[in-house]
Design a protein around this motif. Structure first.
Motif, short mmCIF file in Angstrom:
data_model
loop_
_atom_site.label_atom_id
_atom_site.label_comp_id
_atom_site.label_asym_id
_atom_site.label_seq_id
_atom_site.Cartn_x
_atom_site.Cartn_y
_atom_site.Cartn_z
N LYS A 56 -21.42 -7.67 185.45
CA LYS A 56 -21.17 -9.33 184.44
C LYS A 56 -20.19 -10.04 185.30
O LYS A 56 -19.31 -9.11 185.72
N ALA A 57 -20.23 -11.22 184.98
CA ALA A 57 -19.14 -11.99 185.18
C ALA A 57 -18.07 -11.68 184.27
O ALA A 57 -18.08 -11.12 183.90
N PRO A 58 -16.70 -12.32 185.28
CA PRO A 58 -15.50 -12.15 184.13
C PRO A 58 -15.61 -13.17 182.98
O PRO A 58 -15.77 -13.36 182.87
N TRP A 59 -14.96 -11.80 182.55
CA TRP A 59 -15.02 -12.84 180.58
C TRP A 59 -14.18 -13.02 180.19
O TRP A 59 -12.91 -12.92 180.59
N PRO A 60 -14.10 -14.32 179.24
CA PRO A 60 -12.74 -15.25 179.43
C PRO A 60 -12.77 -15.16 178.37
O PRO A 60 -12.98 -14.45 177.49
N LEU A 61 -10.55 -15.09 178.50
CA LEU A 61 -10.33 -14.27 177.91
C LEU A 61 -9.29 -16.02 177.02
O LEU A 61 -9.06 -16.81 177.90
N ILE A 62 -9.37 -15.95 175.50
CA ILE A 62 -8.67 -16.94 175.13
C ILE A 62 -7.03 -16.89 174.26
O ILE A 62 -7.25 -15.60 173.43
N LEU A 63 -6.63 -17.28 174.53
CA LEU A 63 -4.60 -17.27 173.97
C LEU A 63 -4.91 -18.03 173.18
O LEU A 63 -5.47 -18.96 172.37
N PRO A 64 -4.56 -17.04 171.45
CA PRO A 64 -5.10 -17.58 170.29
C PRO A 64 -3.98 -19.03 170.60
O PRO A 64 -2.70 -19.12 170.42
N GLY A 65 -4.94 -19.95 169.49
CA GLY A 65 -3.68 -21.13 169.51
C GLY A 65 -4.46 -21.96 170.75
O GLY A 65 -3.64 -23.13 170.68
N CYS A 66 -5.12 -21.67 172.14
CA CYS A 66 -5.28 -22.35 172.73
C CYS A 66 -6.72 -22.36 173.36
O CYS A 66 -7.34 -21.47 173.07
N PRO A 67 -7.03 -23.78 173.54
CA PRO A 67 -8.87 -23.69 174.24
C PRO A 67 -8.50 -22.58 175.58
O PRO A 67 -7.45 -22.57 176.09
N HIS A 68 -9.83 -22.26 176.41
CA HIS A 68 -9.48 -21.21 177.24
C HIS A 68 -8.98 -22.12 178.12
O HIS A 68 -8.60 -21.57 178.71
N ARG A 69 -9.42 -23.55 178.68
CA ARG A 69 -8.52 -24.06 179.54
C ARG A 69 -7.77 -24.91 178.67
O ARG A 69 -7.21 -25.70 178.36
N CYS A 70 -5.93 -23.77 178.97
CA CYS A 70 -5.24 -23.85 177.88
C CYS A 70 -4.28 -24.43 178.95
O CYS A 70 -3.44 -24.44 179.39
N PRO A 71 -3.36 -25.77 178.62
CA PRO A 71 -2.45 -26.98 178.62
C PRO A 71 -1.70 -25.89 179.60
O PRO A 71 -0.51 -25.40 178.66
N LEU A 72 -0.73 -25.61 180.66
CA LEU A 72 -0.20 -25.04 180.88
C LEU A 72 1.65 -25.57 179.59
O LEU A 72 2.45 -24.39 179.58
N GLN A 73 1.89 -26.26 179.84
CA GLN A 73 2.65 -26.42 179.21
C GLN A 73 2.95 -25.66 177.45
O GLN A 73 4.03 -25.45 177.16
N ASP A 74 1.15 -25.65 177.19
CA ASP A 74 1.14 -24.99 175.82
C ASP A 74 1.34 -23.62 175.48
O ASP A 74 1.76 -23.12 174.88
N PHE A 75 0.55 -22.81 177.24
CA PHE A 75 0.80 -21.82 177.38
C PHE A 75 1.90 -21.35 177.01
O PHE A 75 2.37 -19.88 176.79
N LEU A 76 2.73 -21.72 177.68
CA LEU A 76 4.20 -21.16 177.71
C LEU A 76 5.20 -21.23 176.59
O LEU A 76 5.53 -20.49 175.85
N ARG A 77 4.69 -22.79 175.64
CA ARG A 77 5.03 -22.78 174.27
C ARG A 77 4.44 -21.36 173.04
O ARG A 77 5.37 -20.53 172.69
N LEU A 78 2.65 -20.85 173.55
CA LEU A 78 2.73 -19.89 172.74
C LEU A 78 3.02 -18.76 172.78
O LEU A 78 2.86 -17.56 171.85
N THR A 79 3.42 -17.94 174.24
CA THR A 79 3.53 -17.14 174.47
C THR A 79 5.45 -16.84 174.81
O THR A 79 6.02 -15.75 174.70
N GLU A 80 5.85 -17.53 173.97
CA GLU A 80 7.60 -17.90 174.58
C GLU A 80 8.22 -16.75 172.87
O GLU A 80 8.67 -15.71 173.59
N PRO A 81 7.29 -16.35 172.27
CA PRO A 81 8.13 -15.13 171.14
C PRO A 81 7.61 -13.72 172.03
O PRO A 81 8.41 -13.51 171.54
N VAL A 82 7.20 -13.56 172.55
CA VAL A 82 7.01 -11.69 172.77
C VAL A 82 7.90 -12.05 174.54
O VAL A 82 8.33 -11.51 175.58
#
Length: 407
Positions: free
Chosen positions: A335-361
């Motif tokens: 099968k084709a690779p399965w899209p993974l979605i970071l909670p709180g962001c669309p699949h095409r997640c803006p990099l700045q949002d990706f950094l902000r949402l993952t900051e707690p970990v």
């Protein structure tokens, strides 16, 4: 991983630098892929060990325990072929050393998996053939000794705070209930295998051995019925959750998968703010590496990552000049690779949002966060008492005020 505390958090600083860069970068004409990071598990292997009553001991396996099999080599060669097709037009059709960097844990099976993968990803062109009868070329795979690996070998340690969290996890209702519900079953497994210590945390070894033997056509003992193997599989999956979740998942992530995620984020940000190589960064590792990372991202599906499964990060530059991150998980070769979605962001997640949402970990100072609270207090108290004694002694010369190096 240790560093000074500053007024800036790591993620905030990365976002600031990224924002500054984007204000001066001219927009481009079309959306384009800029950088790819892969984390994959090794291919099919022999059992890492067995149990005393197992009729199939180490001599049964051609290369011994924990080694990549021919099936595992083929799995990674096929993954390399699939990656070659996926990134056609992004990577050169032939190997260029500036474009790709591969790092592996220092295990035979991960090193060999990376080599097999690269054989599928970069078959030599006519100029690169060093022997007309060999359709293969050597490509470097980097590693560090197991005892020095603080990036890919999980669980990371030594880390007293993580061990404390694991002890707390053992006291949770979920863990205690599982222990009670499976006490008789664990005793049965201990009696049948000859093992003296079968727990929720060690049971995965029994399942792993039976799984490997069954996969390679060996007859399982009568006690290992399909129902028993299925129950062992469920407990094996629970052992992964125990390592990185169930209790204080965010705190565990800061001490485990967040360390690898932090490095991946630094790489993504660097590639968004410069035009440096490589285009492709590859990590060859283990199921625990994938689980640790996916638990930190909160995208783990609760199942052991299969052989040659691959977590993909793709960095894109949008037509307005901004950057976004897409994640995929290839856990089925059909099968084709399965899209993974970071909670709180669309699949095409803006990099700045990706950094902000993952900051707690993301750990700010891993070594400091690994200390127990009372150890930190004791250390500070000792420093204060030592400083008081030093400054109270008459006739001592004044020392310089350089901050002691953190180790």
């Amino acid at each position: 991983m240790a560093g000074r505390q500053t007024g800036w958090s790591q993620a905030a600083l990365l976002q600031f630098l990224l924002g500054m860069c984007l204000t001066v970068m001219p927009p481009i004409q079309a959306r384009s892929l800029r950088f790819v990071t892969l984390l994959y598990r090794h291919g099919d292997r022999s059992p890492v060990k067995t149990y005393p009553k197992d009729p199939y001991q180490e001599e049964k396996w051609p290369q011994g325990f924990g080694q990549l099999t021919k099936e595992g080599m083929l799995q990674h060669w096929e993954l390399g072929q699939a990656l070659r097709q996926r990134y056609h037009g992004f990577l050169n059709t032939s190997y260029h050393r500036q474009e790709v960097y591969v790092r592996s844990t220092d295990f035979d099976r991960t090193l060999m998996s990376a080599e097999a993968n690269l054989a599928g990803l970069f078959p030599p062109n006519e100029v690169q053939h060093f022997n007309p009868n060999i359709s293969w070329q050597p490509i470097p795979v980097h590693t560090v000794p197991i005892t020095e690996d603080r990036l890919l070998k999980f669980p990371l340690g030594p880390c007293p705070r993580y061990e404390q969290l694991q002890n707390e996890t053992r006291q949770t209702p979920e863990y205690q209930n599982r222990s009670i519900q499976n006490a008789q079953f664990l005793n049965m497994v201990a009696n049948e295998t000859g093992l003296t210590n079968v727990t929720l945390e060690t049971i995965w070894n029994v399942y792993d051995t039976l799984f490997c033997e069954q996969t390679h056509g060996l007859l399982l003992p009568p006690w290992a019925s399909p129902q028993t193997v299925q129950r062992l599989s469920q407990l094996k999956d629970f052992s992964f959750l125990f390592l990185f979740g169930i209790h204080e998942q965010v705190q565990k992530a800061r001490l485990q998968g967040g360390v690898l995620l932090a490095q991946i984020l630094r790489n993504l940000t660097l590639m968004a703010t410069t035009s440096q190589f490589p285009k492709l960064l590859v990590y060859s590792a283990h199921d625990t590496t994938l689980v640790a990372l996916q638990m930190a991202l909160n995208v783990y599906n609760g199942k052991q990552a299969p052989y040659a499964s691959c977590h993909i990060f793709e960095l894109y530059q949008e037509d307005n000049g901004n950057f976004s991150v897409e994640m995929y998980f290839r856990n089925d070769s059909k099968k084709a690779p399965w899209p993974l979605i970071l909670p709180g962001c669309p699949h095409r997640c803006p990099l700045q949002d990706f950094l902000r949402l993952t900051e707690p970990v993301i750990p700010k100072d891993w070594q400091k966060e690994c200390q127990l609270a009372n150890d930190t207090a004791d250390t500070e108290d000792l420093r204060c008492r030592q400083a008081f004694r030093f400054h109270s002694r008459p006739g001592t010369k004044k020392q310089n005020n350089k901050t002691p190096m953190k180790t």
